[in-house]
Design a protein around this motif. Structure first.
Motif, PDB file in Angstrom:
ATOM      1  N   ASP A 129      53.046  61.117  36.722  1.00 52.88           N
ATOM      2  CA  ASP A 129      53.755  62.158  37.166  1.00 52.88           C
ATOM      3  C   ASP A 129      55.462  61.746  37.651  1.00 52.88           C
ATOM      4  O   ASP A 129      55.626  62.487  38.288  1.00 52.88           O
ATOM      5  N   PHE A 130      55.844  60.373  38.088  1.00 52.47           N
ATOM      6  CA  PHE A 130      56.739  59.453  38.032  1.00 52.47           C
ATOM      7  C   PHE A 130      57.892  59.688  37.401  1.00 52.47           C
ATOM      8  O   PHE A 130      58.943  59.738  38.347  1.00 52.47           O
ATOM      9  N   PHE A 131      57.740  59.948  36.433  1.00 54.17           N
ATOM     10  CA  PHE A 131      59.229  60.719  35.312  1.00 54.17           C
ATOM     11  C   PHE A 131      60.018  61.703  35.138  1.00 54.17           C
ATOM     12  O   PHE A 131      57.965  62.628  34.698  1.00 54.17           O
ATOM     13  N   GLU A 132      60.603  61.809  34.749  1.00 49.10           N
ATOM     14  CA  GLU A 132      61.262  63.450  34.064  1.00 49.10           C
ATOM     15  C   GLU A 132      61.167  63.179  32.830  1.00 49.10           C
ATOM     16  O   GLU A 132      60.030  64.056  32.468  1.00 49.10           O
ATOM     17  N   THR A 133      61.477  62.288  32.307  1.00 49.78           N
ATOM     18  CA  THR A 133      61.125  62.406  30.498  1.00 49.78           C
ATOM     19  C   THR A 133      61.148  61.328  30.095  1.00 49.78           C
ATOM     20  O   THR A 133      62.136  60.008  31.219  1.00 49.78           O
ATOM     21  N   ILE A 134      60.750  60.771  28.488  1.00 47.64           N
ATOM     22  CA  ILE A 134      61.127  59.672  27.819  1.00 47.64           C
ATOM     23  C   ILE A 134      61.418  59.632  26.415  1.00 47.64           C
ATOM     24  O   ILE A 134      60.761  60.652  26.197  1.00 47.64           O
ATOM     25  N   VAL A 135      62.929  58.518  26.773  1.00 49.00           N
ATOM     26  CA  VAL A 135      62.764  58.991  24.824  1.00 49.00           C
ATOM     27  C   VAL A 135      62.607  57.823  24.171  1.00 49.00           C
ATOM     28  O   VAL A 135      62.801  57.007  24.456  1.00 49.00           O
ATOM     29  N   VAL A 136      61.889  58.207  23.370  1.00 49.89           N
ATOM     30  CA  VAL A 136      60.594  57.327  22.808  1.00 49.89           C
ATOM     31  C   VAL A 136      61.987  57.340  21.288  1.00 49.89           C
ATOM     32  O   VAL A 136      62.239  57.461  20.881  1.00 49.89           O
ATOM     33  N   ALA A 137      62.598  55.532  21.205  1.00 51.68           N
ATOM     34  CA  ALA A 137      63.585  55.670  19.945  1.00 51.68           C
ATOM     35  C   ALA A 137      62.815  54.360  19.473  1.00 51.68           C
ATOM     36  O   ALA A 137      61.811  53.124  19.909  1.00 51.68           O
ATOM     37  N   ASP A 138      63.425  54.042  18.196  1.00 50.26           N
ATOM     38  CA  ASP A 138      62.403  52.764  16.959  1.00 50.26           C
ATOM     39  C   ASP A 138      63.779  53.416  16.096  1.00 50.26           C
ATOM     40  O   ASP A 138      64.681  54.423  15.819  1.00 50.26           O
ATOM     41  N   TYR A 139      63.854  52.306  15.268  1.00 42.90           N
ATOM     42  CA  TYR A 139      64.746  52.432  14.180  1.00 42.90           C
ATOM     43  C   TYR A 139      64.259  53.476  12.638  1.00 42.90           C
ATOM     44  O   TYR A 139      65.072  54.012  12.376  1.00 42.90           O
ATOM     45  N   ASP A 140      63.308  54.068  12.944  1.00 40.86           N
ATOM     46  CA  ASP A 140      62.107  54.564  12.388  1.00 40.86           C
ATOM     47  C   ASP A 140      61.945  55.854  12.950  1.00 40.86           C
ATOM     48  O   ASP A 140      61.490  56.023  13.664  1.00 40.86           O
ATOM     49  N   LEU A 141      62.481  56.674  12.418  1.00 41.83           N
ATOM     50  CA  LEU A 141      62.272  58.178  13.497  1.00 41.83           C
ATOM     51  C   LEU A 141      61.467  58.822  13.375  1.00 41.83           C
ATOM     52  O   LEU A 141      60.263  59.136  14.319  1.00 41.83           O
ATOM     53  N   ARG A 200      58.561  56.661  13.551  1.00 38.06           N
ATOM     54  CA  ARG A 200      57.493  56.371  14.061  1.00 38.06           C
ATOM     55  C   ARG A 200      57.834  56.503  15.698  1.00 38.06           C
ATOM     56  O   ARG A 200      56.794  57.047  16.660  1.00 38.06           O
ATOM     57  N   ALA A 201      59.104  57.276  15.673  1.00 35.95           N
ATOM     58  CA  ALA A 201      59.391  57.740  17.032  1.00 35.95           C
ATOM     59  C   ALA A 201      59.333  59.144  17.558  1.00 35.95           C
ATOM     60  O   ALA A 201      58.301  59.229  18.826  1.00 35.95           O
ATOM     61  N   GLU A 202      59.067  59.714  16.488  1.00 33.25           N
ATOM     62  CA  GLU A 202      57.949  61.321  16.806  1.00 33.25           C
ATOM     63  C   GLU A 202      56.959  60.822  16.864  1.00 33.25           C
ATOM     64  O   GLU A 202      56.479  61.714  17.719  1.00 33.25           O
ATOM     65  N   ARG A 203      56.271  60.361  16.520  1.00 38.98           N
ATOM     66  CA  ARG A 203      54.451  60.168  16.372  1.00 38.98           C
ATOM     67  C   ARG A 203      54.497  60.291  17.671  1.00 38.98           C
ATOM     68  O   ARG A 203      53.835  60.037  18.225  1.00 38.98           O
ATOM     69  N   GLY A 204      55.113  58.657  18.473  1.00 36.42           N
ATOM     70  CA  GLY A 204      55.186  58.234  19.603  1.00 36.42           C
ATOM     71  C   GLY A 204      55.407  59.094  20.819  1.00 36.42           C
ATOM     72  O   GLY A 204      54.756  60.123  21.760  1.00 36.42           O
ATOM     73  N   ALA A 205      56.682  60.358  20.707  1.00 38.42           N
ATOM     74  CA  ALA A 205      56.742  61.720  21.223  1.00 38.42           C
ATOM     75  C   ALA A 205      55.720  62.076  21.458  1.00 38.42           C
ATOM     76  O   ALA A 205      55.920  63.642  21.855  1.00 38.42           O
ATOM     77  N   ALA A 206      55.108  62.855  20.285  1.00 31.94           N
ATOM     78  CA  ALA A 206      53.952  63.740  20.302  1.00 31.94           C
ATOM     79  C   ALA A 206      53.015  63.820  21.018  1.00 31.94           C
ATOM     80  O   ALA A 206      52.662  64.868  21.688  1.00 31.94           O
ATOM     81  N   ALA A 207      53.075  62.665  21.605  1.00 29.03           N
ATOM     82  CA  ALA A 207      51.781  61.890  22.599  1.00 29.03           C
ATOM     83  C   ALA A 207      51.990  63.264  24.483  1.00 29.03           C
ATOM     84  O   ALA A 207      51.196  63.311  24.671  1.00 29.03           O
TER      85      ALA A 207
END
Length: 407
Positions: free
Chosen positions: A23-35, A37-44
């Motif tokens: 809980d130490f962060f406010e947000t994480i922007v998960v970025a990738d050249y393959d959007l 794949r980024a969306e799969r990571g951000a779903a966590a």
């Protein structure tokens, strides 16, 4: 803390799974050249946002930082992209972390005796810019480099009065099988990076200076803990040798990796055939990099976890004089079992072991336990809070006294 994670592959995916429990962060922007794949990571986690980024373009990194008010850029892609991400973070006024430093270039006349451009040279050349901006670039904060460098600081502060050698030793008993249960060749980490570090001239620090040797030189057998057992290790180019002597007083620093005969043979064949080259060649009207092709045809390291068994060990073998004035030979280590990481996090052990360390470091930065400006390695910070927090994450480290290894 608002984090931009560049790269949602194996390590990036494990990073998102580990950070989701903190809980130490406010947000994480998960970025990738393959959007996608980024969306799969951000779903966590609901605190995550997906975005597309071109890691080869510093302006793309800067723009994304500015769009999302990023305070820390976490680089989780192959080190060929380090400099654009590094420069993009500085331009955006953000701090920066990576798990491998800027690439080396062998000496043009004497590659197996003299260094050319060393790992990290490009980043350290920009240290004054980061200091002047009051920003921190924490380089080499994966597992190796990373945790091994934290071990070096701990050994220097708490275990040794004089250090003869800081010897990073990495070994595993991992096995990957196909659907029929047959053992197959499937690297558990980025093949692109593995080719780079294994076929480049290894660097050794000794008596105040760096020199190089031939790939796979100085083989030794090291007996790894927790059931892994004896593994032959050879010299490999790695960041620890370039980082540790900058902050830790030692007579010698080495990195040896337990590759195994099959892996070494494959790497030698790739080199003989020119398939390790990064320069593009024209094939039926299309320009491709041979190394990119090799990496593309092998299984994605992020996907091999369900078919992999065994443990991986990262550690540092330190020899010298203990605080009591007596000779000492100690191995500080971190062992991770693939069955546990797959069951607990859904990610294979090698990428998970790499990813947990920058998450720990970011938490220490978020809470102000670690502070600094400039281009710094993990050795520049107090090791105890890091090791305590690593244990609190549920992944304790170990320490054992060892006898000299057999050659």
């Amino acid at each position: 803390m608002r984090i931009l994670l560049v790269g949602a592959g194996g390590v990036g995916g494990a990073f998102t799974a580990i950070a989701a429990r903190r809980d130490f962060f406010e947000t994480i922007v998960v970025a990738d050249y393959d959007l996608a794949r980024a969306e799969r990571g951000a779903a966590a986690d609901p605190r995550y946002v997906a975005a597309q980024v071109d890691a080869s373009d510093s302006a793309s990194v800067t723009a994304l930082c500015q769009e999302h008010g990023i305070t820390h850029v976490m680089n989780a892609v192959d080190p060929v992209f380090n400099m654009p991400i590094f420069e993009g973070a500085l331009a955006a006024g953000a701090d920066y972390l990576d798990m491998a430093m800027s690439l080396s270039k062998p000496h043009p006349e004497a590659p197996y005796s003299q260094t050319g451009i060393k790992l990290g040279d490009e980043q350290f050349a920009a240290a004054s810019q980061w200091e002047d901006a009051g920003r921190l670039a924490l380089v080499g904060i994966g597992v190796e480099p990373g945790l091994s460098d934290v071990f070096a600081r701990y050994a220097s502060d708490h275990l040794f009065s004089e250090i003869d050698e800081l010897g990073t030793r990495d070994g595993a008993n991992l096995v990957v099988t196909d659907d029929d249960g047959n053992e197959v060749f499937a690297p558990s980490f980025s093949m692109w990076t593995t080719i780079e570090e294994c076929l480049n001239p290894p660097v050794v620090w000794q008596d105040g200076g760096w020199f190089t040797t031939a790939p796979f030189s100085e083989p030794e057998v090291f007996d790894f803990p927790e059931g892994i057992g004896p593994v032959e290790c050879v010299n490999v180019e790695h960041e620890e040798v370039l980082l540790m002597p900058r902050w830790i007083d030692c007579k010698r620093a080495t990195f040896k990796y337990g590759l195994g005969d099959e892996f070494i043979t494959i790497l030698k064949v790739l080199h003989t055939l020119g398939l390790d080259r990064t320069e593009k060649v024209r094939v039926k009207g299309v320009e491709v990099s041979p190394r990119d092709v090799v990496a593309a045809v092998l299984p994605d390291p992020a996907t091999v976890g369900p078919r992999m068994t065994g443990k991986t060990c990262a550690g540092l073998w330190v020899t010298g004089t203990g605080k009591d004035g007596e000779p000492r030979s100690t191995y500080l280590y971190h062992v991770v079992d693939n069955e546990w990481t797959m069951q607990e996090y859904g990610h294979q052990c090698v990428v998970w072991q790499t990813a947990i360390n920058p998450v720990v470091a970011l938490e220490l930065l978020a809470t102000g336990v670690w502070t600094g400006a400039g281009v710094l390695g993990p050795e520049a910070f107090d090791a105890v809070p890091f090791l305590d927090l690593l244990t609190a994450y549920g992944s304790p480290w170990g320490l054992m006294e060892v006898a000299p290894a057999a050659g």
